[in-house]
Scaffold this active site. Structure first.
Site, PDB file in Angstrom:
ATOM      1  N   ASN A  61       0.824  -1.213   0.000  1.00 19.21           N
ATOM      2  CA  ASN A  61       0.000   0.000   0.000  1.00 19.21           C
ATOM      3  C   ASN A  61       0.855   1.259   0.000  1.00 19.21           C
ATOM      4  O   ASN A  61       0.540   2.252  -0.677  1.00 19.21           O
ATOM      5  CB  ASN A  61      -0.923   0.012   1.215  1.00 19.21           C
ATOM      6  CG  ASN A  61      -2.055  -0.992   1.101  1.00 19.21           C
ATOM      7  OD1 ASN A  61      -2.273  -1.586   0.050  1.00 19.21           O
ATOM      8  ND2 ASN A  61      -2.778  -1.194   2.179  1.00 19.21           N
ATOM      9  N   HIS A  86     -14.755   1.987 -15.776  1.00 17.47           N
ATOM     10  CA  HIS A  86     -14.650   1.266 -14.510  1.00 17.47           C
ATOM     11  C   HIS A  86     -15.928   0.498 -14.196  1.00 17.47           C
ATOM     12  O   HIS A  86     -15.997  -0.230 -13.201  1.00 17.47           O
ATOM     13  CB  HIS A  86     -14.338   2.278 -13.392  1.00 17.47           C
ATOM     14  CG  HIS A  86     -13.901   1.672 -12.106  1.00 17.47           C
ATOM     15  ND1 HIS A  86     -14.651   1.747 -10.950  1.00 17.47           N
ATOM     16  CD2 HIS A  86     -12.788   0.980 -11.777  1.00 17.47           C
ATOM     17  CE1 HIS A  86     -14.015   1.146  -9.964  1.00 17.47           C
ATOM     18  NE2 HIS A  86     -12.888   0.667 -10.441  1.00 17.47           N
ATOM     19  N   TYR A 141     -11.964 -10.261  -1.877  1.00 14.14           N
ATOM     20  CA  TYR A 141     -12.619  -8.957  -1.820  1.00 14.14           C
ATOM     21  C   TYR A 141     -14.113  -9.165  -1.587  1.00 14.14           C
ATOM     22  O   TYR A 141     -14.728 -10.036  -2.204  1.00 14.14           O
ATOM     23  CB  TYR A 141     -12.466  -8.198  -3.152  1.00 14.14           C
ATOM     24  CG  TYR A 141     -11.086  -7.689  -3.476  1.00 14.14           C
ATOM     25  CD1 TYR A 141      -9.947  -8.173  -2.835  1.00 14.14           C
ATOM     26  CD2 TYR A 141     -10.907  -6.718  -4.456  1.00 14.14           C
ATOM     27  CE1 TYR A 141      -8.690  -7.700  -3.160  1.00 14.14           C
ATOM     28  CE2 TYR A 141      -9.645  -6.240  -4.792  1.00 14.14           C
ATOM     29  CZ  TYR A 141      -8.534  -6.746  -4.134  1.00 14.14           C
ATOM     30  OH  TYR A 141      -7.295  -6.280  -4.464  1.00 14.14           O
ATOM     31  N   ARG A 178     -14.183   2.215   3.882  1.00  9.72           N
ATOM     32  CA  ARG A 178     -13.003   1.415   4.202  1.00  9.72           C
ATOM     33  C   ARG A 178     -11.731   2.252   4.290  1.00  9.72           C
ATOM     34  O   ARG A 178     -10.947   2.116   5.218  1.00  9.72           O
ATOM     35  CB  ARG A 178     -12.804   0.335   3.127  1.00  9.72           C
ATOM     36  CG  ARG A 178     -11.644  -0.609   3.429  1.00  9.72           C
ATOM     37  CD  ARG A 178     -11.252  -1.390   2.190  1.00  9.72           C
ATOM     38  NE  ARG A 178     -10.461  -0.613   1.256  1.00  9.72           N
ATOM     39  CZ  ARG A 178     -10.484  -0.770  -0.059  1.00  9.72           C
ATOM     40  NH1 ARG A 178     -11.295  -1.646  -0.614  1.00  9.72           N
ATOM     41  NH2 ARG A 178      -9.706  -0.026  -0.837  1.00  9.72           N
ATOM     42  N   HIS A 187     -14.937  -4.129  -0.305  1.00 15.07           N
ATOM     43  CA  HIS A 187     -14.911  -3.493  -1.620  1.00 15.07           C
ATOM     44  C   HIS A 187     -16.312  -3.149  -2.138  1.00 15.07           C
ATOM     45  O   HIS A 187     -16.460  -2.546  -3.192  1.00 15.07           O
ATOM     46  CB  HIS A 187     -14.200  -4.436  -2.605  1.00 15.07           C
ATOM     47  CG  HIS A 187     -13.769  -3.801  -3.875  1.00 15.07           C
ATOM     48  ND1 HIS A 187     -14.362  -4.076  -5.088  1.00 15.07           N
ATOM     49  CD2 HIS A 187     -12.801  -2.895  -4.152  1.00 15.07           C
ATOM     50  CE1 HIS A 187     -13.767  -3.386  -6.050  1.00 15.07           C
ATOM     51  NE2 HIS A 187     -12.823  -2.666  -5.507  1.00 15.07           N
TER      52      HIS A 187
END
Length: 726
Positions: A60, A449, A482, A578, A606
């Site tokens: 990350n 997306h 996820y 999140r 997610h």
């Protein structure tokens, strides 16, 4: 654990930015990594999973520098040229570096003081040079001579040997030498790049060990132990491993290029050599050597990090993935399968009812079955699908290729600019085209997306449309880790909207007015704001106003201002965010009726679910989009309603309520930007959302998810809110 969480909270500082209304996005992202790090610190988490969370923090932080820090620096370079950096931007970068330094110190401290010693106690030994016995040292020496040394090419720096180009996030060494070289000159510094073909974690033969279990060593340790052998006649005065992180954004002038795929292919190589944004060195690296490196890369001292261990801790994930000790990992989990969905009659089932899939608690296999059925069914005449992150090996894309080879009309919108998945998507685009599929790359300047697949099937009544819409990617691997929700449907209005979106993406014509879906960048932000403000209008009439929304990030200021207005009108708002959140909750006169929490657990949250009470209409939407400016205004995104009362109830009971009731994995955000982990109150039973959903929806579950199950108070029941404007 309690002490560690307390220490974490005490060292955190407010993330106030831009007056008093918004929290800083970059610092909020780092706060998310604090919560991930807390998972590694939690002794209730299995040991190898704790190491996995440490590696996730490293990954990350890599992306944070490659993307966020690089974006801020690039923005300054474009807008300001060589002028002095604006104070707010400089302050953000400095503060981010300070927060990263604290995170990294805790991360490596935990690795060295707790994780590695505990692993050794459990038969997994990471051996430093001083830990290796004579037999192991001899084996390492032989390994170095045969496998490593032939691939190493140290470069002594002088005018004829300039500082080499260093690849993004690669392992390298800087070496300071004394004495004369072969030509009688005193070259002082050498740089050595370590080829990526060499494994970074090496397992030593078990028979050489004095201890039970598996013994490993790092490639960096092997090289460090034998550096003097590479510089015959010279003395190694000092040395250090180092790693540079570079800007990883790809830039292609989509309006100028004639073929985006070809342009992107040529651009991928340049990603390895973007401008440098971070330098990592070993903790024992002398200051003058790290200073020399930072000067070479043009990196500010605030973004130079000395680490007490491997410069890429993420490489230790190899140990987690290859370990044969399941007792040190999460117990295996078998996802459930919808009882009402017959894989041999998917279209018959969907003609009668919609099917909701809640991953990873329920299997992703029905999505694959849907595309496989479409590929093989002779009555299916066309398939249309978006691909954002399919992965290097994709059964789903192979099914699309098979459908095209069977002569079906296959149209695939492949997003070539999906960050870090560009190469895989380029490869799939080429294979799809070779099979006869029509492949397009979305809309110029906008990432596609949206997650949707459309099947057109010839039936007795004529052509009928079937669709899959989801909140996550068409990637079976990530679907196991996820949390996402997918909807399989033949609803006429919804599938008609999906068809219109595909026509828009392929023809570039202005999209028609959709009947029920919200489409970014056209209507999504406007409709979100309208729905939020509508709850405020309802509350002003003295009726209950209620909003619950779950997403990954919340940073769009237009939406945040609408939420503030609704809060002041008396609407009770619960947000489950999140990651980054720029909204300040609980501020009197601004956001007194807003609560924000974050769930961090075994699975990556997610799902995007948005609930509006709307005078007991209970509107529920699923979406591919977070509430971020980029999603709402610079991407092709879809938000779609769920109309079935039974499925609405499921979404409330599975998708929202467990996360509002969680008192184990939940972190609550205060008005200063600090997160505090929830704990069960006195007499209250621990309740963990993900664990509850595994029990509710897993393969061994006895419950029917369609039934109304009690998992705490009704999340949409009217509850007294604070006075308007309070």
């Amino acid at each position: 654990m309690d002490k560690k969480v307390k220490d974490e909270e005490s060292e955190a500082t407010p993330l106030i930015d831009r007056g008093a209304q918004f929290l800083n996005r970059e610092l909020s992202l780092l706060e998310f990594n604090r919560r991930v790090l807390a998972q590694a610190e939690d002794e209730r988490v299995p040991l190898l999973e704790r190491l996995r969370f440490l590696c996730i923090v490293s990954s990350n932080l890599d992306e944070f520098f490659e993307v966020r820090v690089a974006s801020l620096l690039a923005q300054h370079a474009i807008e300001r040229g060589l002028e002095r950096m604006p104070e707010p931007l400089a302050a953000t970068l400095l503060r981010a570096s300070e927060e990263c330094r604290r995170l990294i110190a805790r991360q490596y401290g935990l690795l060295n003081s707790e994780i590695l010693p505990r692993l050794s106690e459990n038969g997994i030994h990471m051996l430093r040079r001083s830990d290796r016995n004579p037999a192991q040292k001899a084996w390492v020496k032989q390994y170095f001579d045969k496998e490593v040394r032939p691939l190493l090419t140290p470069v002594g720096l002088d005018p004829a040997h300039p500082f080499p180009r260093v690849i993004n996030k690669s392992l390298n060494f800087i070496v300071e030498l004394s004495g004369k070289d072969a030509f009688g000159r005193g070259t002082a510094i050498a740089i050595m790049k370590v080829p990526r073909v060499l494994p970074r974690v090496i397992r030593l033969p078990d028979e050489l060990s004095d201890q039970k279990g598996a013994s490993y060593c790092l490639l960096s340790s092997v090289i460090q132990a034998h550096l003097p052998e590479l510089f015959t006649g010279r003395e190694v005065v000092a040395s250090s491993q180092f790693r540079v992180t570079r800007n990883s954004d790809l830039w292609v002038d989509e309006e100028e290029v004639k073929n985006l795929r070809q342009a992107l292919q040529s651009e991928l190589h340049s990603r390895q050599y973007g401008f440098a944004v971070r330098l990592e060195v070993g903790l024992d690296c002398p200051a003058h050597l790290s200073g020399f490196l930072s000067q070479q890369f043009g990196i500010d001292d605030s973004r130079v990090f000395a680490v007490d261990g491997p410069v890429n801790m993420g490489r230790l994930l190899e140990i987690v993935n290859t370990s044969s000790q399941p007792e040190l990992k999460f117990a295996p989990y078998a996802p459930g399968f919808p009882a009402k969905l017959n894989p041999n009659d998917i279209f018959g089932t969907l003609a009668r009812q919609d099917v909701l899939l809640h991953h990873p608690f329920q299997s992703f296999q029905p999505v694959l079955d849907f595309i496989h059925a479409a590929s093989s069914d002779p009555n299916v005449v066309a398939i249309k699908q978006t691909i954002y992150r399919a992965g290097m090996n994709s059964e789903l894309v192979e099914a699309l290729i098979s459908a095209a080879q069977r002569g079906k009309e296959v149209t695939v919108i492949v997003e070539l600019m999906a960050r870090f998945d560009e190469e895989a998507n380029i490869n799939w685009a080429e294979k799809l085209e070779a099979a006869g599929a029509q492949v397009v790359y979305g809309v110029v300047g906008l990432k596609t997306h949206a997650k949707m697949a459309l099947v057109l099937r010839r039936e007795a009544s004529g052509l009928r449309r079937y669709a899959h819409l989801g909140t996550g990617n068409y990637n079976p691997a990530t679907a196991r880790h996820y949390s996402d929700i997918g909807l399989l449907t033949s609803d006429a209005s919804l599938t008609a909207d999906v068809n219109e979106v595909f026509i828009h993406l392929t023809s570039m014509t202005k999209p028609k007015q959709l009947s029920c879906m919200w489409l970014a960048p056209f209507s999504l932000q406007k409709e979100l704001v309208r729905a939020i403000l509508q709850e405020g209008a309802i509350a002003r009439e003295g009726k209950p106003g209620r909003i619950i929304a779950k997403m990954n990030s919340l940073t769009d200021e237009t939406v945040i201002r609408a939420l503030y207005d609704a809060s002041c009108d008396g609407v009770k708002i619960d947000l489950i965010v999140r990651g980054a959140c720029s909204l300040r909750p609980g501020v009197p006169g601004l956001s007194a009726n807003i609560k924000v929490r974050s769930i961090v657990g075994r699975f990556l949250e997610h799902t995007r679910i948005f609930y509006f009470r709307n005078n007991l209409k209970h509107d529920i939407y699923l979406s591919s989009a977070d509430w971020m400016n980029r999603n709402l205004l610079r991407r092709i995104e879809i938000t779609f309603p769920v109309s079935s009362p039974a499925l609405k109830k499921r979404l409330l009971r599975e998708g929202l309520q467990p996360y509002l009731n969680d008192n184990v994995s939940a972190w609550e955000l205060d008005s200063n930007g600090q997160y505090r982990r929830r704990k069960p109150r006195s007499g209250q039973k621990p309740y963990e959302a993900q664990k509850a959903l595994m029990e509710m929806l897993g393969a061994s579950a006895s419950e029917d998810p369609q039934k109304e199950n009690e998992h705490g108070p009704d999340p949409v029941a009217p509850r007294r809110s604070r006075s308007r404007g309070a």
